[in-house]
Write a protein that holds these residues in place. Structure first.
Motif, PDB file in Angstrom:
ATOM      1  N   ALA A  43       0.836  -1.207   0.000  1.00  0.00           N
ATOM      2  CA  ALA A  43       0.000   0.000   0.000  1.00  0.00           C
ATOM      3  C   ALA A  43       0.867   1.253   0.000  1.00  0.00           C
ATOM      4  N   SER A  44       1.912   1.224   0.803  1.00  0.00           N
ATOM      5  CA  SER A  44       2.841   2.359   0.862  1.00  0.00           C
ATOM      6  C   SER A  44       3.534   2.572  -0.484  1.00  0.00           C
ATOM      7  N   LEU A  45       3.957   1.487  -1.091  1.00  0.00           N
ATOM      8  CA  LEU A  45       4.619   1.565  -2.397  1.00  0.00           C
ATOM      9  C   LEU A  45       3.679   2.171  -3.443  1.00  0.00           C
ATOM     10  N   TYR A  46       2.456   1.671  -3.483  1.00  0.00           N
ATOM     11  CA  TYR A  46       1.482   2.220  -4.437  1.00  0.00           C
ATOM     12  C   TYR A  46       1.221   3.699  -4.167  1.00  0.00           C
ATOM     13  N   ASN A  47       1.127   4.079  -2.907  1.00  0.00           N
ATOM     14  CA  ASN A  47       0.820   5.461  -2.572  1.00  0.00           C
ATOM     15  C   ASN A  47       1.993   6.394  -2.845  1.00  0.00           C
ATOM     16  N   ASN A  48       3.159   6.035  -2.349  1.00  0.00           N
ATOM     17  CA  ASN A  48       4.309   6.942  -2.403  1.00  0.00           C
ATOM     18  C   ASN A  48       5.004   6.982  -3.756  1.00  0.00           C
ATOM     19  N   SER A  49       5.149   5.847  -4.404  1.00  0.00           N
ATOM     20  CA  SER A  49       5.952   5.801  -5.627  1.00  0.00           C
ATOM     21  C   SER A  49       5.122   5.760  -6.902  1.00  0.00           C
ATOM     22  N   ASN A  53      -3.716   5.795  -5.661  1.00  0.00           N
ATOM     23  CA  ASN A  53      -4.474   5.755  -4.410  1.00  0.00           C
ATOM     24  C   ASN A  53      -5.450   4.595  -4.343  1.00  0.00           C
ATOM     25  N   PHE A  54      -6.040   4.232  -5.467  1.00  0.00           N
ATOM     26  CA  PHE A  54      -7.014   3.146  -5.461  1.00  0.00           C
ATOM     27  C   PHE A  54      -6.360   1.813  -5.073  1.00  0.00           C
ATOM     28  N   LYS A  55      -5.209   1.512  -5.669  1.00  0.00           N
ATOM     29  CA  LYS A  55      -4.508   0.271  -5.332  1.00  0.00           C
ATOM     30  C   LYS A  55      -3.966   0.327  -3.907  1.00  0.00           C
ATOM     31  N   SER A  56      -3.537   1.495  -3.487  1.00  0.00           N
ATOM     32  CA  SER A  56      -3.037   1.667  -2.130  1.00  0.00           C
ATOM     33  C   SER A  56      -4.140   1.389  -1.111  1.00  0.00           C
ATOM     34  N   ILE A  57      -5.304   1.957  -1.336  1.00  0.00           N
ATOM     35  CA  ILE A  57      -6.433   1.748  -0.432  1.00  0.00           C
ATOM     36  C   ILE A  57      -6.855   0.284  -0.434  1.00  0.00           C
ATOM     37  N   GLN A  61      -6.903  -2.009   2.845  1.00  0.00           N
ATOM     38  CA  GLN A  61      -8.151  -2.616   3.319  1.00  0.00           C
ATOM     39  C   GLN A  61      -8.008  -4.129   3.485  1.00  0.00           C
ATOM     40  N   LYS A  62      -7.265  -4.769   2.598  1.00  0.00           N
ATOM     41  CA  LYS A  62      -7.009  -6.206   2.741  1.00  0.00           C
ATOM     42  C   LYS A  62      -6.215  -6.481   4.013  1.00  0.00           C
ATOM     43  N   ALA A  63      -5.233  -5.616   4.297  1.00  0.00           N
ATOM     44  CA  ALA A  63      -4.442  -5.761   5.522  1.00  0.00           C
ATOM     45  C   ALA A  63      -5.321  -5.586   6.760  1.00  0.00           C
ATOM     46  N   LEU A  64      -6.206  -4.613   6.712  1.00  0.00           N
ATOM     47  CA  LEU A  64      -7.102  -4.370   7.834  1.00  0.00           C
ATOM     48  C   LEU A  64      -8.027  -5.553   8.078  1.00  0.00           C
ATOM     49  N   LYS A  65      -8.537  -6.122   7.010  1.00  0.00           N
ATOM     50  CA  LYS A  65      -9.422  -7.295   7.128  1.00  0.00           C
ATOM     51  C   LYS A  65      -8.683  -8.444   7.818  1.00  0.00           C
ATOM     52  N   ILE A  66      -7.440  -8.683   7.408  1.00  0.00           N
ATOM     53  CA  ILE A  66      -6.633  -9.739   8.022  1.00  0.00           C
ATOM     54  C   ILE A  66      -6.373  -9.419   9.498  1.00  0.00           C
TER      55      ILE A  66
END
Length: 70
Positions: A43-49, A53-57, A61-66
């Motif tokens: 998520a950080s990679l998608y957001n920062n580099s 934002n869509f892939k980052s979110i 969200q997958k991490a949060l679910k886990i």
């Protein structure tokens, strides 16, 4: 990790490859905590580099679910 190192060197394709591989390894070993951490790194990679934002979110969200399940 390696994905962060590649990201810092500007080799974003390699960083993405290693991030995705890390998720697969965590899944194959049945380690949800490591999978969630790998998803947050992705998520950080998608957001920062990649500025995606869509892939980052989605990854976050997958991490949060886990995280809610462990």
């Amino acid at each position: 990790g390696l994905s962060s190192s590649y990201e810092n060197m500007g080799q974003l394709d390699k960083a993405l490859e290693f991030s995705q591989e890390r998720i697969k390894k965590a899944q194959s070993f049945g380690k949800p905590k490591f999978e969630a951490a790998a998803l947050l790194q992705l998520a950080s990679l998608y957001n920062n580099s990649f500025r995606d934002n869509f892939k980052s979110i989605d990854a976050a969200q997958k991490a949060l679910k886990i995280a809610r399940q462990i």
